[in-house]
Design an enzyme around this catalytic site. Structure first.
Site, PDB file in Angstrom:
ATOM      1  N   SER A  98       0.783  -1.240   0.000  1.00  0.00           N
ATOM      2  CA  SER A  98       0.000   0.000   0.000  1.00  0.00           C
ATOM      3  C   SER A  98       0.810   1.283   0.000  1.00  0.00           C
ATOM      4  O   SER A  98       0.207   2.363  -0.089  1.00  0.00           O
ATOM      5  CB  SER A  98      -0.938   0.026   1.197  1.00  0.00           C
ATOM      6  OG  SER A  98      -2.009  -0.813   0.916  1.00  0.00           O
ATOM      7  N   PHE A 156      -9.185 -12.577   0.988  1.00  0.00           N
ATOM      8  CA  PHE A 156      -8.090 -13.149   1.758  1.00  0.00           C
ATOM      9  C   PHE A 156      -8.548 -13.606   3.145  1.00  0.00           C
ATOM     10  O   PHE A 156      -7.765 -13.617   4.098  1.00  0.00           O
ATOM     11  CB  PHE A 156      -6.927 -12.153   1.851  1.00  0.00           C
ATOM     12  CG  PHE A 156      -6.399 -11.785   0.493  1.00  0.00           C
ATOM     13  CD1 PHE A 156      -5.986 -12.761  -0.402  1.00  0.00           C
ATOM     14  CD2 PHE A 156      -6.352 -10.461   0.075  1.00  0.00           C
ATOM     15  CE1 PHE A 156      -5.527 -12.441  -1.677  1.00  0.00           C
ATOM     16  CE2 PHE A 156      -5.886 -10.119  -1.193  1.00  0.00           C
ATOM     17  CZ  PHE A 156      -5.479 -11.117  -2.078  1.00  0.00           C
ATOM     18  N   ALA A 157      -9.844 -13.997   3.236  1.00  0.00           N
ATOM     19  CA  ALA A 157     -10.328 -14.545   4.512  1.00  0.00           C
ATOM     20  C   ALA A 157      -9.484 -15.770   4.862  1.00  0.00           C
ATOM     21  O   ALA A 157      -9.155 -16.008   6.025  1.00  0.00           O
ATOM     22  CB  ALA A 157     -11.799 -14.909   4.394  1.00  0.00           C
ATOM     23  N   THR A 159      -5.799 -17.218   4.107  1.00  0.00           N
ATOM     24  CA  THR A 159      -4.582 -16.562   3.639  1.00  0.00           C
ATOM     25  C   THR A 159      -3.959 -17.245   2.424  1.00  0.00           C
ATOM     26  O   THR A 159      -3.773 -16.611   1.383  1.00  0.00           O
ATOM     27  CB  THR A 159      -3.559 -16.497   4.794  1.00  0.00           C
ATOM     28  OG1 THR A 159      -4.189 -15.825   5.877  1.00  0.00           O
ATOM     29  CG2 THR A 159      -2.305 -15.768   4.376  1.00  0.00           C
ATOM     30  N   SER A 196      -9.813   1.148   2.998  1.00  0.00           N
ATOM     31  CA  SER A 196     -10.338   0.205   2.003  1.00  0.00           C
ATOM     32  C   SER A 196      -9.531   0.299   0.718  1.00  0.00           C
ATOM     33  O   SER A 196      -9.376   1.380   0.136  1.00  0.00           O
ATOM     34  CB  SER A 196     -11.812   0.530   1.718  1.00  0.00           C
ATOM     35  OG  SER A 196     -12.279  -0.229   0.622  1.00  0.00           O
ATOM     36  N   ARG A 321       0.086   8.718   5.525  1.00  0.00           N
ATOM     37  CA  ARG A 321      -0.122   8.418   6.933  1.00  0.00           C
ATOM     38  C   ARG A 321       0.828   9.268   7.770  1.00  0.00           C
ATOM     39  O   ARG A 321       1.934   9.589   7.307  1.00  0.00           O
ATOM     40  CB  ARG A 321       0.229   6.942   7.109  1.00  0.00           C
ATOM     41  CG  ARG A 321      -0.382   6.260   8.251  1.00  0.00           C
ATOM     42  CD  ARG A 321       0.018   4.786   8.220  1.00  0.00           C
ATOM     43  NE  ARG A 321      -0.898   3.941   7.481  1.00  0.00           N
ATOM     44  CZ  ARG A 321      -2.160   3.727   7.819  1.00  0.00           C
ATOM     45  NH1 ARG A 321      -2.701   4.317   8.867  1.00  0.00           N
ATOM     46  NH2 ARG A 321      -2.916   2.914   7.115  1.00  0.00           N
ATOM     47  N   THR A 335       2.431   2.568   5.177  1.00  0.00           N
ATOM     48  CA  THR A 335       2.786   1.191   5.474  1.00  0.00           C
ATOM     49  C   THR A 335       2.293   0.340   4.311  1.00  0.00           C
ATOM     50  O   THR A 335       1.416   0.778   3.560  1.00  0.00           O
ATOM     51  CB  THR A 335       2.086   0.751   6.772  1.00  0.00           C
ATOM     52  OG1 THR A 335       0.714   1.189   6.705  1.00  0.00           O
ATOM     53  CG2 THR A 335       2.738   1.371   7.979  1.00  0.00           C
TER      54      THR A 335
HETATM   55  C1  REY Z   1      -4.202  -8.284   1.819  1.00  0.00           C
HETATM   56  C2  REY Z   1      -3.928  -9.573   2.518  1.00  0.00           C
HETATM   57  C3  REY Z   1      -3.390  -7.146   2.294  1.00  0.00           C
HETATM   58  C4  REY Z   1      -2.509  -9.801   2.940  1.00  0.00           C
HETATM   59  C5  REY Z   1      -3.800  -5.815   1.724  1.00  0.00           C
HETATM   60  N1  REY Z   1      -2.767  -5.040   1.449  1.00  0.00           N
HETATM   61  O1  REY Z   1      -4.953  -5.461   1.541  1.00  0.00           O
HETATM   62  C6  REY Z   1      -2.902  -3.683   1.008  1.00  0.00           C
HETATM   63  C7  REY Z   1      -2.133  -2.846   2.017  1.00  0.00           C
HETATM   64  C8  REY Z   1      -2.395  -3.536  -0.392  1.00  0.00           C
HETATM   65  O2  REY Z   1      -2.792  -2.233   2.872  1.00  0.00           O
HETATM   66  C9  REY Z   1      -2.261 -11.110   3.638  1.00  0.00           C
HETATM   67  N2  REY Z   1      -3.188 -11.358   4.716  1.00  0.00           N
HETATM   68  C10 REY Z   1      -0.837 -11.044   4.162  1.00  0.00           C
HETATM   69  C11 REY Z   1      -4.101 -12.311   4.687  1.00  0.00           C
HETATM   70  C12 REY Z   1      -4.952 -12.398   5.934  1.00  0.00           C
HETATM   71  O3  REY Z   1      -4.259 -13.072   3.765  1.00  0.00           O
HETATM   72  N3  REY Z   1      -5.808 -13.546   5.945  1.00  0.00           N
HETATM   73  O4  REY Z   1      -0.649 -10.728   5.354  1.00  0.00           O
HETATM   74  O5  REY Z   1       0.052 -11.263   3.357  1.00  0.00           O
HETATM   75  O6  REY Z   1      -0.897  -2.841   1.975  1.00  0.00           O
END
Ligand code: REY
Length: 410
Positions: A98, A156-157, A159, A196, A321, A335
């Site tokens: 992100s 990603f419920a 992982t 989001s 941020r 982050t």
């Molecule tokens: C998505 C899941 C992370 C990551 C996400 N990242 O939305 C955006 C960000 C781009 O804010 C994954 N977690 C992990 C899971 C949890 O799968 N069940 O931690 O690699 O950077």
């Protein structure tokens, strides 16, 4: 093993950077206040200790680079590749997740500077009928107040299976937005902060609509090339990281399960919300240039820095941020969480001290919280404090912010 080097003499680089920013941005000028607030000397041993902890807690590798007004600190620990055993290096490229959102926000704010976009106009003015509520403005995308549901919650419920289902997929922006719109808005437009990914997917679609170019072209022409970011790429939907990089390893949901090499993926599920590849050198240069006033007009930078509080130590502006550190210093950046990589990239208000810290695993809340502790030695110069307890503070890493299982996502 931790490797650490300090070098001076990057001053010339900083000069070239500001020259390369080009005449189009000349009006934004150099940092307004050359008199710099005194900062404590960075505690590089403290930063190295934090990286070692991240590796001890399950990250195959960890790296950090601090650029402090011409002095560079490079630190790395662990391995860049678990199969070959190559040592991690502070110059290795990685997926920034992100942190991409700051780049997307800069493109849109440059379009505002060029009078091609108005922040408080409805998104639907530019993209007719895209969103279910005409009250959602462009600003509400960039400050996460639109209420658009984050489709990655469902994606990603689970992982590993969630990741494997999308790692080679290519989504359209509209396809991702349609996933979000299966759910109602999470709040009235403007009423609350709710982080989001959907907001920054709409931002990508908006960039393409307004410019007639891909986000890749806009990132390259407006940011990567003018700043000389030679390690920074947007290769979507290619799955490879060019050049030398650290491999990223996903931690499975089941404790003790083997790490999954997640390096190769399209990141199409995130695109303009999270698909940039970069290095610590380049992220330090990017945030240094942004906060130093070399990418936006003073008025637009001030809009980006209109923060609303998220929790006691964090506030969010427009794709930016702010972290308020215990020593009284505030730092600005983002982050990032993408499968296999956690990133913290922050700079001072004047952009003259920048830190990027990366761990090469994700879905490991302990590592995420540990990595956050690089900020204090980097900007406060104090030895990092031990965590209050060993329990993970983060339920899910989307926002890369500590939160508990009962707290709303903020
Ligand atoms: C998505 C899941 C992370 C990551 C996400 N990242 O939305 C955006 C960000 C781009 O804010 C994954 N977690 C992990 C899971 C949890 O799968 N069940 O931690 O690699 O950077």
């Amino acid at each position: 093993m931790v490797s650490a080097t300090v070098s001076r003499g990057a001053v010339l680089g900083a000069v070239v950077l500001s020259l390369l920013a080009g005449p189009a941005r000349a009006a934004t000028g150099e940092p307004k206040s050359p008199a710099r607030a005194p900062l404590p000397v960075p505690d590089s041993a403290g930063m190295a200790a934090v990286l070692r902890s991240a590796v001890a807690q399950g990250a195959p590798g960890a790296l950090a680079r601090l650029d402090d007004d011409g002095t560079t600190y490079r630190i790395a620990s662990g391995v860049a590749d678990a199969s070959t055993g190559r040592a991690a290096a502070a110059d290795d490229r990685f997926r920034v997740g992100s942190v991409t959102k700051s780049f997307s926000a800069v493109v849109l704010l440059q379009l505002v500077d060029e009078h091609r976009l108005v922040l408080d106009e409805p998104v639907n003015r530019y993209l007719p009928k895209l969103l279910p509520d005409d009250r959602i403005t462009v600003r509400m995308l960039l400050n996460h107040r639109s209420g658009l549901y984050d489709y990655t919650n469902d994606m990603f419920a689970k992982t590993v299976s969630g990741f494997e289902a999308v790692r080679d997929k290519v989504f359209s922006y509209r396809g991702l937005i349609a996933l979000s719109l299966k759910k109602p808005l999470t709040n009235e437009p403007g009423a609350a902060y709710a982080y989001s990914n959907t907001n920054f997917v709409v931002a990508g679609l908006l960039i393409e609509k307004l410019t007639g170019h891909s986000v890749r072209t806009e990132y390259e022409n407006r940011i990567f090339k003018p700043l000389g970011l030679r390690d920074t790429f947007y290769v979507h939907p290619d799955t490879r990281i060019p050049g030398r990089f650290a491999r990223g390893y996903l931690t499975p949901d089941t404790p003790g399960g083997p790490l999954v090499d997640a390096t190769a993926q399209t990141v199409s599920w995130a695109q303009s919300a999270g698909a940039i590849i970069s290095s610590a050198r380049d992220l330090d240069a990017f945030y240094g240039a942004l906060l130093g006033g070399r990418l936006l007009s003073p008025a637009r930078l001030a809009e980006m820095e209109r923060f609303s509080r998220v929790d006691s130590s964090t506030a969010y502006g427009l794709g930016l941020r702010r972290r308020d550190l215990p020593c009284g210093v505030s730092v600005y950046g983002h982050t990032g969480v993408v499968q296999g990589y956690y990133t913290y990239a922050f700079t001072t208000k004047d952009g003259r001290r920048s830190l990027t810290a990366v761990a090469t695993t994700s879905n490991n809340a302990t590592v995420l919280n540990t990595l956050a502790r690089t900020l204090e030695p980097a900007f406060c110069g104090t030895a990092p404090k031990a965590p209050r307890d060993s329990a993970p503070l983060v339920e899910r890493g989307v926002d890369a912010e500590p939160r508990t299982s009962t707290a709303p996502r903020s």
